[in-house]
Design a protein around this motif. Structure first.
Motif, PDB file in Angstrom:
ATOM      1  N   ILE A 113       0.843  -1.198   0.000  1.00 31.75           N
ATOM      2  CA  ILE A 113       0.000   0.000   0.000  1.00 31.75           C
ATOM      3  C   ILE A 113       0.877   1.247   0.000  1.00 31.75           C
ATOM      4  CG2 ILE A 113      -1.677   1.306   1.363  1.00 31.75           C
ATOM      5  CD1 ILE A 113      -2.868  -1.351   2.225  1.00 31.75           C
ATOM      6  N   ALA A 146       2.462   1.748  -3.372  1.00 33.39           N
ATOM      7  CA  ALA A 146       1.491   2.262  -4.338  1.00 33.39           C
ATOM      8  C   ALA A 146       1.259   3.749  -4.127  1.00 33.39           C
ATOM      9  CB  ALA A 146       0.178   1.494  -4.205  1.00 33.39           C
ATOM     10  N   MET A 147       1.169   4.168  -2.865  1.00 35.64           N
ATOM     11  CA  MET A 147       0.938   5.596  -2.585  1.00 35.64           C
ATOM     12  C   MET A 147       2.104   6.431  -3.076  1.00 35.64           C
ATOM     13  SD  MET A 147      -0.626   5.936   1.170  1.00 35.64           S
ATOM     14  CE  MET A 147      -2.357   5.750   1.460  1.00 35.64           C
ATOM     15  N   TYR A 201       4.339   5.658  -5.317  1.00 36.17           N
ATOM     16  CA  TYR A 201       4.437   5.611  -6.780  1.00 36.17           C
ATOM     17  C   TYR A 201       3.385   6.509  -7.437  1.00 36.17           C
ATOM     18  CZ  TYR A 201       4.395   3.997 -11.554  1.00 36.17           C
ATOM     19  OH  TYR A 201       4.430   3.963 -12.923  1.00 36.17           O
ATOM     20  N   SER A 202       2.187   6.503  -6.865  1.00 39.59           N
ATOM     21  CA  SER A 202       1.123   7.277  -7.504  1.00 39.59           C
ATOM     22  C   SER A 202       1.430   8.766  -7.478  1.00 39.59           C
ATOM     23  CB  SER A 202      -0.215   7.010  -6.820  1.00 39.59           C
ATOM     24  OG  SER A 202      -0.211   7.574  -5.535  1.00 39.59           O
TER      25      SER A 202
END
Lengths: 511, 126
Positions: free
Chosen positions: A174, A177-178, A180-181
């Motif tokens: 998680i 992903a945060m 990277y986003s």
């Protein structure tokens, strides 16, 4: 490119399948292969350390894809140091395991090599999704090693350990992903360049991701409030496994050092020193809780586990100061506490085997075999772990206290480090006098069974030689560590090397 | 679409966390599976949501979606699949060795406090 960098990962990765396929029926063959591979890893680590000591940062682009598009391995002073520590610990632990422990279950040697592969990979990678993959490799191997030998209590502890770490892996993804986003990169060096440029509206997302990642590393490093898995796991694992796990908590500490100085350090703009306000209080509480646990422990294995938690508290306190001087002190303490903690687990097992029925419970019992040999070993390990002079624990704590002098929270740090040292001395003193001194006067003796385990003693002695060597060669070692800390706190060289399209070009590579 | 994906991730995570906090290993394993599903969708969404866009270069494409999160999700699925297998085997082994499927391994006391409706431990052991 310098191809040697990938060998600490490749060697155990190739060796482990051979051990599973070809050597699973022949324990002698497996031991020979495993030992030879581990010694080779040690030689490799020494060679890489020699290269890294010059101060150059070496990168290895897998598939020759330039970063940040491809995956890179990066070798700098810190990575080389951790590789050497892992390899040295692994040789001694393997020697201990060869003395009988590896027969208690199947595939010990293969799992051991996979574990080394994961740990080495985590130290070398320069990309944080790859870090996740290597975390999983070392965790899968550790799940197998944790339940090695079986038994209801151990498997119960194993289930809890696996569940906790699966939660950790979920959080890791998680967080990745945060980050990277918001930043669009997974490469740590590239991340360091992009963090200051993140739009103000996205700052909150980035910080949430980064702090979630800190929580994952804190879980690995057994930091309060996510420390509770450690006593159950370490006290129930078999001794060589617990001793090897002493390096696993340091993987968490290493990742905190790497990521939160490189990407969220001085040049990160709004996100500068993101980890510091969270890390310091947590580390101080960990320190206090660990050493109180030492006082409350009822078995020697538990005592060692809580001492490891306490030492992680000390280590992370020093890291949380985020100054070059404190980092050098922290690295010295890291080397020391890994070896001292590992030695304690091995000694606890040697004692437990000689007290059938009582095992490693801290209770007065009759004399046991080789008490005269085990008492001094425990004494040396206890001196090292509690941080009493003359061994390296004392020097390490002294360096940390000295580095903390200028900090705002210096009073707290000094007070807690010194008080908890006293608690640890009382805890270890009581344990030692119960197990050895009082037991010397008891009538009768435990039946001595099994062999004398000469190899196990050699292994324990080798590990304990570590703190002694750290004391004797404190000068040269701290010079290397000062240079390491300086390199970590000047990440420009690291970033430039990793992101240059053809780094470390040598004559052989140029067409 | 955003609302759908976000609420799916949220509901799966909430259910997963609830199940992981249960006392028995079966519920915990289910919870972990739900959590990994939620994580995979979340990871997928980190490359932004795009409909009918190819991730690889194509002459017919009007635009592209980020291929990297898709690769990451593949890796994550493989790893979480392996991990689920490991935890299932371990949980089974733990149940067979200790005779209880509780994560904490103290079946009787927990049984009477919280689980009135489930069959008692003696029956499930058979």
């Amino acid at each position: 490119m310098n191809h040697w960098i990938i060998f600490p990962i490749l060697l155990p990765a190739l060796l482990a399948p051979i051990l599973v396929m070809a050597a699973r029926h022949d324990i002698v063959l497996a031991r020979v292969f495993s030992m030879a591979g581990t010694l080779l890893s040690l030689a490799l680590a020494i060679g890489l350390m020699h290269t890294a000591a010059t101060g150059t940062v070496l990168t290895y682009q897998l598939g020759n894809w330039p970063a940040p598009f491809g995956i890179v391995l990066v070798l700098d002073r810190l990575a080389a140091l951790m590789l050497l520590l892992t390899a040295a610990l692994a040789v001694a632990v393997l020697l201990f395991a060869i003395d009988g422990h590896d027969r208690q279950g199947r595939h010990f040697h293969a799992l051991f090599q996979f574990q080394l592969m994961g740990i080495n990979g985590a130290f070398l990678t320069g990309d944080f999704f790859n870090l996740f993959v290597f975390f999983e490799v070392l965790l899968i191997a550790s799940y197998g090693l944790m339940v090695h030998g079986g038994g209801a209590a151990r498997i119960k502890a194993g289930v809890q350990y696996v569940v906790i770490n699966l939660m950790g892996s979920t959080l890791f993804l998680i967080a990745v992903a945060m980050i990277y986003s918001v930043t669009g990169t997974l490469n740590m060096a590239d991340l360091a360049l992009r963090v200051p440029a993140v739009a103000p509206a996205d700052q909150a997302l980035l910080h949430t991701g980064a702090l979630l990642l800190l929580l994952v590393f804190a879980l690995k490093a057994a930091l309060v409030p996510v420390h509770f898995w450690l006593p159950g796991t370490y006290a129930h694992a078999s001794a060589p496994v617990a001793a090897l796990f002493a390096i696993m908590t340091k993987v968490g500490a290493y990742c905190i050092i790497r990521l939160y100085i490189l990407a969220f350090g001085a040049s990160a703009g709004e996100s500068a020193w993101l980890a510091a306000p969270w890390l310091l209080p947590a580390a101080l509480v960990t320190l206090a809780l660990g050493m109180v646990g030492v006082l409350a422990a009822r078995r020697l294995g538990q005592l060692a586990s809580f001492a490891v938690i306490g030492s992680m508290g000390t280590l992370l306190t020093a890291i949380a100061l985020f100054t070059p001087q404190a980092l050098a002190a922290a690295l010295y303490y890291l080397l020391h506490s890994t070896l001292a903690g590992a030695a304690l687990f091995l000694i606890a097992d040697l004692i437990a085997r000689r007290r059938p029925g009582a095992a490693d419970a801290l209770s007065v019992g009759p004399r046991f075999a080789q008490i005269g040999l085990l008492a001094p070993l425990f004494f040396v390990a206890a001196i090292a772990m509690t941080g009493m002079p003359p061994l390296s624990g004392f020097i390490g704590k002294l360096l940390i206290l000295d580095a903390a002098r200028a900090h705002d929270a210096a009073v707290w740090i000094w007070a807690l480090v010194l008080t908890t040292s006293l608690l640890a001395i009382i805890g270890f003193g009581r344990a030692g006098s119960t197990l050895f001194w009082k037991s010397m006067g008891e009538p009768g003796s435990f039946p001595s069974r099994g062999g004398r385990q000469p190899l196990a003693y050699v292994a324990t002695g080798l590990i304990l030689a570590g703190p002694v060597a750290l004391t004797l060669f404190a000068g040269p070692i701290s010079r290397y560590l000062d240079a390491t800390a300086a390199q970590i706190f000047a990440p420009e060289g690291y970033i430039a090397t990793v992101l240059s399209p053809r780094p470390n070009l040598t004559a052989g590579d140029a067409e | 679409m955003e609302w759908l994906v976000a609420s799916a991730v949220g509901i799966m995570t909430a259910a997963g966390v609830y199940l992981v906090l249960r006392g028995r290993t079966f519920a915990v394993v289910l919870g972990l599976s739900l959590l990994t599903y939620a994580t995979n969708v979340f990871l997928f969404a980190s490359g932004r949501l795009a409909v009918n866009m190819p991730p690889v270069i194509s002459k017919l494409a009007s635009g592209y979606t980020d291929p990297l999160p898709q690769a990451l999700v593949l890796t994550a699925i493989v790893i979480s699949f392996g991990m689920t297998a490991v935890i299932v085997v371990l949980a089974l082994r733990s149940y067979l060795e200790s005779g209880s499927d509780h994560v904490d391994g103290i079946p009787e006391t927990i049984e009477h406090e919280n689980f009135e409706s489930v069959p008692d431990a003696g029956e499930t052991r058979r």
